[in-house]
Design a protein around this motif. Structure first.
Motif, PDB file in Angstrom:
ATOM      1  N   GLY A 109      10.103 -21.029   2.568  1.00  0.00           N
ATOM      2  CA  GLY A 109       9.737 -19.855   1.793  1.00  0.00           C
ATOM      3  C   GLY A 109      10.734 -19.574   0.682  1.00  0.00           C
ATOM      4  N   PRO A 110      10.593 -18.438  -0.004  1.00  0.00           N
ATOM      5  CA  PRO A 110      11.475 -18.135  -1.131  1.00  0.00           C
ATOM      6  C   PRO A 110      12.895 -17.819  -0.659  1.00  0.00           C
ATOM      7  CG  PRO A 110       9.959 -16.322  -0.752  1.00  0.00           C
ATOM      8  CD  PRO A 110       9.564 -17.420   0.179  1.00  0.00           C
ATOM      9  N   GLU A 111      13.840 -18.151  -1.529  1.00  0.00           N
ATOM     10  CA  GLU A 111      15.248 -17.857  -1.272  1.00  0.00           C
ATOM     11  C   GLU A 111      15.831 -17.200  -2.516  1.00  0.00           C
ATOM     12  OE1 GLU A 111      19.447 -20.199  -0.362  1.00  0.00           O
ATOM     13  OE2 GLU A 111      17.632 -21.362  -0.728  1.00  0.00           O
ATOM     14  N   GLY A 112      16.428 -16.034  -2.349  1.00  0.00           N
ATOM     15  CA  GLY A 112      17.068 -15.339  -3.460  1.00  0.00           C
ATOM     16  C   GLY A 112      18.386 -15.993  -3.819  1.00  0.00           C
ATOM     17  N   LEU A 113      18.661 -16.076  -5.108  1.00  0.00           N
ATOM     18  CA  LEU A 113      19.881 -16.709  -5.600  1.00  0.00           C
ATOM     19  C   LEU A 113      20.795 -15.736  -6.327  1.00  0.00           C
ATOM     20  CD1 LEU A 113      18.212 -19.925  -7.115  1.00  0.00           C
ATOM     21  CD2 LEU A 113      19.271 -19.662  -4.839  1.00  0.00           C
ATOM     22  N   ALA A 114      20.418 -14.462  -6.415  1.00  0.00           N
ATOM     23  CA  ALA A 114      21.162 -13.503  -7.243  1.00  0.00           C
ATOM     24  C   ALA A 114      21.885 -12.450  -6.416  1.00  0.00           C
ATOM     25  CB  ALA A 114      20.213 -12.837  -8.242  1.00  0.00           C
ATOM     26  N   GLY A 115      22.183 -12.745  -5.175  1.00  0.00           N
ATOM     27  CA  GLY A 115      22.905 -11.789  -4.329  1.00  0.00           C
ATOM     28  C   GLY A 115      24.339 -11.618  -4.803  1.00  0.00           C
ATOM     29  N   GLY A 116      25.098 -10.838  -4.035  1.00  0.00           N
ATOM     30  CA  GLY A 116      26.502 -10.647  -4.363  1.00  0.00           C
ATOM     31  C   GLY A 116      26.767  -9.568  -5.380  1.00  0.00           C
ATOM     32  N   ARG A 117      25.790  -8.750  -5.669  1.00  0.00           N
ATOM     33  CA  ARG A 117      25.994  -7.619  -6.573  1.00  0.00           C
ATOM     34  C   ARG A 117      25.389  -6.378  -5.942  1.00  0.00           C
ATOM     35  NH1 ARG A 117      23.789 -11.411  -8.750  1.00  0.00           N
ATOM     36  NH2 ARG A 117      25.269 -11.615 -10.438  1.00  0.00           N
ATOM     37  N   LYS A 118      25.873  -5.239  -6.356  1.00  0.00           N
ATOM     38  CA  LYS A 118      25.352  -3.949  -5.893  1.00  0.00           C
ATOM     39  C   LYS A 118      24.419  -3.407  -6.969  1.00  0.00           C
ATOM     40  CE  LYS A 118      27.685  -0.135  -3.965  1.00  0.00           C
ATOM     41  NZ  LYS A 118      26.851  -0.211  -2.851  1.00  0.00           N
ATOM     42  N   VAL A 119      23.299  -2.834  -6.543  1.00  0.00           N
ATOM     43  CA  VAL A 119      22.393  -2.161  -7.469  1.00  0.00           C
ATOM     44  C   VAL A 119      22.248  -0.717  -7.018  1.00  0.00           C
ATOM     45  CG1 VAL A 119      20.057  -2.042  -8.413  1.00  0.00           C
ATOM     46  CG2 VAL A 119      21.143  -4.267  -8.075  1.00  0.00           C
ATOM     47  N   ILE A 120      22.458   0.195  -7.952  1.00  0.00           N
ATOM     48  CA  ILE A 120      22.295   1.626  -7.700  1.00  0.00           C
ATOM     49  C   ILE A 120      21.116   2.075  -8.545  1.00  0.00           C
ATOM     50  CG2 ILE A 120      23.362   3.904  -7.832  1.00  0.00           C
ATOM     51  CD1 ILE A 120      26.098   2.248  -7.846  1.00  0.00           C
ATOM     52  N   ILE A 121      20.091   2.570  -7.883  1.00  0.00           N
ATOM     53  CA  ILE A 121      18.879   3.029  -8.557  1.00  0.00           C
ATOM     54  C   ILE A 121      18.922   4.546  -8.657  1.00  0.00           C
ATOM     55  CG2 ILE A 121      16.354   3.182  -8.434  1.00  0.00           C
ATOM     56  CD1 ILE A 121      16.512   0.535  -6.746  1.00  0.00           C
ATOM     57  N   ALA A 122      18.816   5.066  -9.872  1.00  0.00           N
ATOM     58  CA  ALA A 122      18.708   6.498 -10.101  1.00  0.00           C
ATOM     59  C   ALA A 122      17.229   6.810 -10.259  1.00  0.00           C
ATOM     60  CB  ALA A 122      19.501   6.908 -11.337  1.00  0.00           C
ATOM     61  N   SER A 123      16.650   7.351  -9.201  1.00  0.00           N
ATOM     62  CA  SER A 123      15.207   7.587  -9.123  1.00  0.00           C
ATOM     63  C   SER A 123      14.897   9.043  -9.449  1.00  0.00           C
ATOM     64  CB  SER A 123      14.746   7.250  -7.696  1.00  0.00           C
ATOM     65  OG  SER A 123      13.408   7.626  -7.491  1.00  0.00           O
ATOM     66  N   ALA A 124      13.934   9.256 -10.341  1.00  0.00           N
ATOM     67  CA  ALA A 124      13.498  10.598 -10.704  1.00  0.00           C
ATOM     68  C   ALA A 124      11.979  10.650 -10.583  1.00  0.00           C
ATOM     69  CB  ALA A 124      13.939  10.929 -12.132  1.00  0.00           C
ATOM     70  N   ARG A 125      11.484  11.684  -9.863  1.00  0.00           N
ATOM     71  CA  ARG A 125      10.036  11.784  -9.610  1.00  0.00           C
ATOM     72  C   ARG A 125       9.576  13.239  -9.695  1.00  0.00           C
ATOM     73  NH1 ARG A 125      10.093   7.447  -5.071  1.00  0.00           N
ATOM     74  NH2 ARG A 125      10.232   8.859  -3.368  1.00  0.00           N
ATOM     75  N   GLY A 126       8.426  13.426 -10.301  1.00  0.00           N
ATOM     76  CA  GLY A 126       7.877  14.772 -10.433  1.00  0.00           C
ATOM     77  C   GLY A 126       7.448  15.372  -9.115  1.00  0.00           C
ATOM     78  N   GLY A 127       6.870  14.551  -8.238  1.00  0.00           N
ATOM     79  CA  GLY A 127       6.439  15.010  -6.921  1.00  0.00           C
ATOM     80  C   GLY A 127       7.426  14.585  -5.853  1.00  0.00           C
ATOM     81  N   VAL A 128       6.998  14.771  -4.604  1.00  0.00           N
ATOM     82  CA  VAL A 128       7.826  14.381  -3.462  1.00  0.00           C
ATOM     83  C   VAL A 128       7.131  13.208  -2.774  1.00  0.00           C
ATOM     84  CG1 VAL A 128       8.827  15.109  -1.272  1.00  0.00           C
ATOM     85  CG2 VAL A 128       8.739  16.711  -3.198  1.00  0.00           C
ATOM     86  N   TYR A 129       7.791  12.057  -2.785  1.00  0.00           N
ATOM     87  CA  TYR A 129       7.200  10.821  -2.278  1.00  0.00           C
ATOM     88  C   TYR A 129       8.065  10.134  -1.228  1.00  0.00           C
ATOM     89  CZ  TYR A 129       4.415  11.532  -6.442  1.00  0.00           C
ATOM     90  OH  TYR A 129       3.593  12.078  -7.390  1.00  0.00           O
ATOM     91  N   SER A 130       9.181  10.733  -0.855  1.00  0.00           N
ATOM     92  CA  SER A 130      10.062  10.083   0.107  1.00  0.00           C
ATOM     93  C   SER A 130       9.386   9.970   1.468  1.00  0.00           C
ATOM     94  CB  SER A 130      11.397  10.817   0.210  1.00  0.00           C
ATOM     95  OG  SER A 130      11.199  12.177   0.467  1.00  0.00           O
ATOM     96  N   GLU A 131       9.974   9.134   2.310  1.00  0.00           N
ATOM     97  CA  GLU A 131       9.395   8.849   3.621  1.00  0.00           C
ATOM     98  C   GLU A 131       9.084  10.131   4.381  1.00  0.00           C
ATOM     99  OE1 GLU A 131      10.611   6.458   7.644  1.00  0.00           O
ATOM    100  OE2 GLU A 131      11.445   5.794   5.746  1.00  0.00           O
ATOM    101  N   GLY A 132       7.891  10.195   4.921  1.00  0.00           N
ATOM    102  CA  GLY A 132       7.455  11.358   5.679  1.00  0.00           C
ATOM    103  C   GLY A 132       6.692  12.387   4.858  1.00  0.00           C
ATOM    104  N   ALA A 133       6.776  12.296   3.532  1.00  0.00           N
ATOM    105  CA  ALA A 133       6.047  13.230   2.668  1.00  0.00           C
ATOM    106  C   ALA A 133       4.575  12.845   2.641  1.00  0.00           C
ATOM    107  CB  ALA A 133       6.621  13.204   1.255  1.00  0.00           C
ATOM    108  N   PRO A 134       3.674  13.831   2.488  1.00  0.00           N
ATOM    109  CA  PRO A 134       2.245  13.511   2.444  1.00  0.00           C
ATOM    110  C   PRO A 134       1.867  12.490   1.368  1.00  0.00           C
ATOM    111  CG  PRO A 134       2.562  15.878   2.671  1.00  0.00           C
ATOM    112  CD  PRO A 134       3.924  15.271   2.439  1.00  0.00           C
ATOM    113  N   ALA A 135       2.603  12.465   0.264  1.00  0.00           N
ATOM    114  CA  ALA A 135       2.287  11.540  -0.835  1.00  0.00           C
ATOM    115  C   ALA A 135       3.083  10.232  -0.763  1.00  0.00           C
ATOM    116  CB  ALA A 135       2.531  12.230  -2.170  1.00  0.00           C
ATOM    117  N   ALA A 136       3.761   9.967   0.332  1.00  0.00           N
ATOM    118  CA  ALA A 136       4.618   8.777   0.439  1.00  0.00           C
ATOM    119  C   ALA A 136       3.858   7.476   0.182  1.00  0.00           C
ATOM    120  CB  ALA A 136       5.293   8.736   1.804  1.00  0.00           C
ATOM    121  N   SER A 137       2.595   7.433   0.556  1.00  0.00           N
ATOM    122  CA  SER A 137       1.826   6.189   0.367  1.00  0.00           C
ATOM    123  C   SER A 137       1.572   5.888  -1.112  1.00  0.00           C
ATOM    124  CB  SER A 137       0.487   6.273   1.108  1.00  0.00           C
ATOM    125  OG  SER A 137      -0.337   7.263   0.529  1.00  0.00           O
ATOM    126  N   LEU A 138       1.804   6.849  -1.979  1.00  0.00           N
ATOM    127  CA  LEU A 138       1.609   6.645  -3.423  1.00  0.00           C
ATOM    128  C   LEU A 138       2.868   6.141  -4.124  1.00  0.00           C
ATOM    129  CD1 LEU A 138      -0.482   9.861  -4.192  1.00  0.00           C
ATOM    130  CD2 LEU A 138      -1.308   7.514  -3.927  1.00  0.00           C
TER     131      LEU A 138
END
Length: 193
Positions: A109-138
């Motif tokens: 299967g596939p093998e990633g070759l770009a490991g060894g770095r940290k990624v920090i995602i700054a996520s901004a959302r109008g609604g609430v979609y985090s785990e457990g929220a009614p809209a999480a599936s969206l």
């Protein structure tokens, strides 16, 4: 330490994701004054959408793959638009997924070759979609980013999130304040790279 700062929010000075990436970069610079920061604003300097002619061709303009591979830490501003990431960010990601450079297919299967770095995602959302929220599936924003990064071998991923931004001025202010406090208190930013 080499830091790559990516912004994709289209709202300019009103962009919460840009405010969050700026806070992350500020914190990283305070913790690591020797760090070099390369900034790529995908709205001001867009990466062209992938075409058939691009496959296997040398990149025109900035070599976004080289910038990514040179980074120890990547800070990505990722607002949610219509349940997913901005088209500008998708075009950038399409330039990162290059067989033989960031991943390869093997008999198991596939093998990633770009490991060894940290990624920090700054996520901004109008609604609430985090785990457990009614809209999480969206939510096709954060899971997509995590899946793509995992595919190329990046497993050190953190998300700083401000959500509920369109649910009134008080909710927006509280979400932004909470995200900024999260950035200020994260021990992992002190130890980045």
């Amino acid at each position: 330490m080499n830091i790559l700062h990516i912004d994709s929010g289209i709202l300019g000075e009103h962009s919460v994701s840009r405010r969050l990436t700026a806070a992350v970069i500020e914190r990283l610079r305070a913790e690591h004054p020797e760090a070099t920061v390369v900034t790529h604003d995908l709205v001001a300097e867009p990466v062209g959408h992938l075409t058939g002619a691009d496959l296997g061709a040398a990149p025109a303009g900035r070599d976004v793959l080289a910038e990514f591979l040179a980074a120890d830490v990547v800070v990505v501003g990722a607002p949610m638009y219509n349940f997913t990431i901005p088209t500008q960010l998708k075009a950038w990601i399409d330039r990162l997924l290059v067989a033989g450079k960031t991943f390869r297919y093997t008999e198991t299967g596939p093998e990633g070759l770009a490991g060894g770095r940290k990624v920090i995602i700054a996520s901004a959302r109008g609604g609430v979609y985090s785990e457990g929220a009614p809209a999480a599936s969206l939510d096709h924003q954060e899971p997509f980013l995590q899946s793509v990064l995992n595919f190329i071998g990046v497993t050190d991923i953190e998300i700083v999130r401000a959500e509920g931004l369109a649910m009134g001025a008080e909710a927006k202010a509280a979400a932004v304040d909470a995200a900024l406090a999260d950035i200020a208190s994260r021990e992992s930013l002190r130890q980045a790279a």
